[in-house]
Every structure is written in C-alpha cells, then in structure tokens.
Design a protein around this motif. Structure first.
Motif, short mmCIF file in Angstrom:
data_model
loop_
_atom_site.label_atom_id
_atom_site.label_comp_id
_atom_site.label_asym_id
_atom_site.label_seq_id
_atom_site.Cartn_x
_atom_site.Cartn_y
_atom_site.Cartn_z
N THR A 196 0.36 -2.72 -4.66
CA THR A 196 -1.04 -2.91 -5.51
C THR A 196 -2.00 -2.22 -4.92
OG1 THR A 196 -1.36 -4.55 -3.15
CG2 THR A 196 -0.07 -5.58 -5.06
N MET A 197 -2.42 -1.39 -4.53
CA MET A 197 -2.64 -0.29 -4.19
C MET A 197 -2.27 0.81 -3.68
SD MET A 197 -5.89 -0.58 -0.14
CE MET A 197 -6.18 -2.71 -0.42
N ASN A 198 -3.27 2.66 -3.75
CA ASN A 198 -2.51 3.40 -3.60
C ASN A 198 -3.66 3.89 -3.13
OD1 ASN A 198 0.34 4.86 -4.31
ND2 ASN A 198 -1.99 6.60 -4.89
N SER A 204 -6.63 0.12 -6.64
CA SER A 204 -6.04 -0.87 -6.54
C SER A 204 -6.05 -1.59 -7.08
CB SER A 204 -7.11 -1.27 -4.36
OG SER A 204 -6.77 -3.20 -4.88
N TYR A 205 -6.16 -2.89 -7.68
CA TYR A 205 -5.63 -4.11 -8.06
C TYR A 205 -6.74 -5.19 -7.08
CZ TYR A 205 -1.38 -3.08 -11.40
OH TYR A 205 0.00 -2.66 -11.79
N VAL A 206 -7.43 -5.82 -8.66
CA VAL A 206 -8.99 -6.32 -8.25
C VAL A 206 -8.32 -7.81 -7.54
CG1 VAL A 206 -11.08 -7.09 -8.66
CG2 VAL A 206 -10.14 -4.90 -9.82
N GLY A 207 -8.71 -8.06 -6.52
CA GLY A 207 -8.56 -9.38 -6.02
C GLY A 207 -7.10 -10.57 -5.88
N ARG A 208 -7.33 -11.91 -6.40
CA ARG A 208 -6.10 -12.67 -7.10
C ARG A 208 -5.36 -11.49 -7.77
NH1 ARG A 208 -6.78 -17.27 -8.52
NH2 ARG A 208 -8.65 -17.21 -9.55
N ASP A 209 -5.86 -10.44 -8.63
CA ASP A 209 -4.99 -9.78 -9.76
C ASP A 209 -3.12 -9.58 -8.78
OD1 ASP A 209 -6.31 -10.75 -11.48
OD2 ASP A 209 -7.68 -8.35 -12.11
N VAL A 210 -3.21 -9.01 -7.85
CA VAL A 210 -2.23 -8.56 -7.10
C VAL A 210 -1.30 -9.45 -6.60
CG1 VAL A 210 -4.12 -7.53 -5.53
CG2 VAL A 210 -2.89 -9.80 -4.62
N LEU A 211 -1.38 -10.57 -7.17
CA LEU A 211 -0.04 -12.07 -6.89
C LEU A 211 0.27 -11.96 -7.79
CD1 LEU A 211 -2.65 -15.32 -5.59
CD2 LEU A 211 -1.14 -13.53 -4.51
N GLY A 212 -0.40 -10.78 -9.34
CA GLY A 212 0.86 -10.95 -10.06
C GLY A 212 1.51 -9.92 -10.71
N ILE A 213 1.72 -8.45 -9.45
CA ILE A 213 1.85 -8.04 -9.40
C ILE A 213 2.97 -8.30 -8.90
CG2 ILE A 213 2.01 -5.11 -8.77
CD1 ILE A 213 -0.23 -6.51 -11.24
N GLY A 266 -11.82 -8.62 -4.02
CA GLY A 266 -12.27 -9.26 -5.32
C GLY A 266 -13.13 -8.69 -6.72
N LEU A 267 -14.40 -7.28 -5.55
CA LEU A 267 -14.99 -6.93 -5.42
C LEU A 267 -15.04 -5.23 -6.98
CD1 LEU A 267 -16.92 -5.93 -2.08
CD2 LEU A 267 -17.24 -7.82 -3.27
N PRO A 268 -15.84 -5.62 -8.30
CA PRO A 268 -15.68 -5.08 -9.23
C PRO A 268 -16.06 -3.20 -8.74
CG PRO A 268 -17.59 -6.55 -9.47
CD PRO A 268 -16.90 -7.29 -8.65
N HIS A 269 -16.29 -2.32 -9.73
CA HIS A 269 -17.01 -1.90 -9.66
C HIS A 269 -19.07 -1.50 -10.03
CE1 HIS A 269 -13.59 1.18 -10.34
NE2 HIS A 269 -14.23 1.30 -9.66
N ILE A 312 0.91 -0.84 -0.32
CA ILE A 312 -0.12 -0.10 0.32
C ILE A 312 1.04 0.99 -0.13
CG2 ILE A 312 -1.71 1.29 1.29
CD1 ILE A 312 -3.05 -1.44 2.44
N GLY A 313 0.56 2.39 -0.92
CA GLY A 313 1.42 3.50 -0.79
C GLY A 313 0.49 4.77 -0.95
N PHE A 314 0.84 5.58 -0.95
CA PHE A 314 -0.05 7.11 -0.77
C PHE A 314 0.38 7.93 -1.63
CE2 PHE A 314 0.00 4.21 3.25
CZ PHE A 314 -1.78 4.39 3.83
N ASP A 315 0.58 7.26 -2.69
CA ASP A 315 1.54 8.64 -3.81
C ASP A 315 0.36 9.91 -3.79
OD1 ASP A 315 2.56 10.35 -5.85
OD2 ASP A 315 3.23 8.27 -6.58
N GLN A 316 0.44 10.89 -3.21
CA GLN A 316 -1.01 12.02 -4.29
C GLN A 316 -0.84 12.18 -5.08
OE1 GLN A 316 -2.26 13.15 -0.95
NE2 GLN A 316 -1.54 11.32 -0.19
#
Length: 309
Positions: free
Chosen positions: A81-83, A66-75, A106-109, A56-60
């Motif tokens: 994986t989240m900002n 955020s990446y969605v669900g298990r997609d974070v495993l490919g980063i 894993g929740l979409p918009h 988790i980052g805080f780049d203003q």
C-alpha cells in the motif's frame, strides 16, 4: 479529504515487505514523528503481513507513493500500500517518508487544494512529469498534479506551500501565483500548518468515553470530520446491532478491549449511499468495547444519532 480519514483512535499496523535496515528505520522514525505530535492514531509494526493494513515496499523501480487513508483497506493483502523508490536517509528522503505516511493518514497533495488558486502551464507540466525520474503517463500527471479536489470534500488551510504534502516544482510550471513562476521549493519536514490540521483531524483521545447502553438513542451534533466515542459493557451475551440514524455520511467502527489494547471487530461506512452505517456482531457479557462514529457529511438535516440494540 474527509471521506478518506480514519476513525480517530484507529491502530494502524504496518509491515515491511523488504528493504535495507536503514531504510526501514527511516520509515519507523517518520511514523514516530507524526505520532509525537500527540495525534489520536496509533502506529504498530507487525511481523505478519496478514495483520497489516499498511504494507511497505522499497522497489527502486517504482517511485515513492502511497494509497490515501482508508483506501488501503481495499488493497489485496498480497500487494503493498506504500512504496519508497529512493534513499530515505537524506533530508529529502526524510520528507518523502513523512509525505507518504501523510497520504496513509488521509492527506491529499497540497497543490491539488481547490482553494490554492494555482494556474498551471499544463503542457509544461505534462512534459516535465513524463521525463525522468517519474516517466508518468498523462493520466497519472493529471491525477497527481493538475486535478483539483472537490471543494465539498476538503477541510483544511487555503494553501500551505511549505506543507509536507506539497511537491517541489521547477521554474516555469506555475503561472500563478507569480511568485512561484521561478519554482516552488517547500522547506521540508512538517510545517506548522501540517501540525495544526493533523491535530484537528486526529486530536488526542479522552481517557474515558460515555457509556452507550442498549435501546438508548444518542443524538450527535458533529461538524464534518468530527467524531464521537463511546464505551460499551454488555449486560448479556448476544448478537447486537450498532448503527446511526438520520441523513448523514458516517463511518462506524467497533473495537474490543483486550489486555488494555483495542482489537478491531467490525466497521461500516455509508458514504455515498441512502442507508445508514450499521454493524452486526456478537458481544459478550461484561467485556469492554469501544464504539467510534465519524461524520463525513452532515446531510440535509445536519443531525444524526447512534444507538445500540
């Protein structure tokens, strides 16, 4: 989306790249709010980036995403994986933290729900999101707003305009339903429907699981998104294979119980392929393991099975 959901019972480790203490605490509080619903996932903060699936980052200057669900495993482990791009200590910021963690779960918009029936004024949508504070190119606006999700990959409510996964939209972007032509402003926080469906996706786990023994095939009758959990206590030390059979998209994950906590050993996902999910791993006599299998799509037969051999 079913394909991005975690296997229930997964321990998600998160790590902060940077950020002020107050912003980090707001994220911790948001994780705790999701967990307090009684879901089967576990959230654990770690101090080593290499141990974290969620970074988790805080780049203003990078917005909130955020990446969605298990997609974070490919980063790559060197990347977040989240900002979060704005203050999380306000009411709006609290909802932002819940929203981005919702993506990680894993929740979409919600506005991309294919059953919502939203008709957009597309030129106005592209124009709005190309400006401050988003400055999105057309491709990103289409991906985050206008693109409808595949109905075969979605399980959930018809449309919840108060979902924490719903965007705020100003007047003029939505043509239908007519009541939102003057704008859509969700209530903020987790809605009743958010709470209902996250508990369907990740129900509280049972205290004990049935024992899976070698060379005994166990039929599974799971609805899409459903899951089965098993205990394994090997009677001998050797290499084992654990896998599913049949025409179904499944995710198989194996954990070892170490001092009362589950440690991830191996996982495999056969989604979109013509093979079954299978892992190969050395197991040790009398140690305790937990196997979990989650169904994405039931396939032509609607049946599958799991076996250890």
């Amino acid at each position: 989306m079913l394909s991005s959901k975690w296997v229930n019972g997964t321990i998600l480790h998160y790590w902060f790249l940077d950020g002020p203490a107050a912003q980090q605490q707001a994220v911790r509080d948001a994780f705790a709010e999701w967990k307090a619903l009684g879901i089967g996932l576990v959230f654990t903060e770690v101090q080593d980036r290499s141990e974290a699936e969620v970074r988790i980052g805080f780049d203003q200057a990078d917005g909130s995403w955020s990446y969605v669900g298990r997609d974070v495993l490919g980063i790559p482990a060197t990347q977040p994986t989240m900002n979060f791009g704005w203050d999380l200590t306000t009411d709006y910021g609290r909802t932002t933290a819940l929203h981005e963690i919702g993506h990680t779960l894993g929740l979409p918009h919600e506005h991309q729900n294919p059953f919502a029936g939203i008709v957009w004024d597309e030129p106005k949508v592209y124009d709005y999101f190309s400006g401050s504070p988003n400055f999105w190119p057309r491709e990103q606006t289409f991906s985050n707003v206008l693109r409808k999700l595949d109905p075969t990959e979605v399980e959930g409510s018809t449309w919840d305009p108060n979902s924490v996964m719903e965007y705020w939209f100003p007047a003029g972007l939505i043509i239908q339903p007519a009541q939102y032509h003057s704008g859509l402003e969700p209530a903020g926080g987790l809605s009743a429907t958010d709470k209902e469906w996250i508990l369907r996706f990740y129900p509280k786990l049972k205290a004990t699981n049935p024992l899976l023994t070698p060379f005994v095939s166990v039929p599974l009758s799971l609805a899409p998104g459903g899951q089965a959990n098993f205990s394994i206590v090997p009677s001998e030390t050797r290499r084992y294979e654990l896998g599913t059979f049949g025409f179904a998209d499944t995710v198989v994950v194996l954990f070892e119980e170490v001092k009362g906590k589950l440690r991830h050993l191996a996982a495999n996902d056969n989604s979109g392929t013509d093979r079954n999910a299978k892992v190969q791993v050395k197991l040790f006599k009398d140690r305790k393991y937990v196997a979990r299998v989650r169904l994405g799509w039931a396939g032509a037969s609607g049946q599958t099975a799991i076996m250890l051999w």
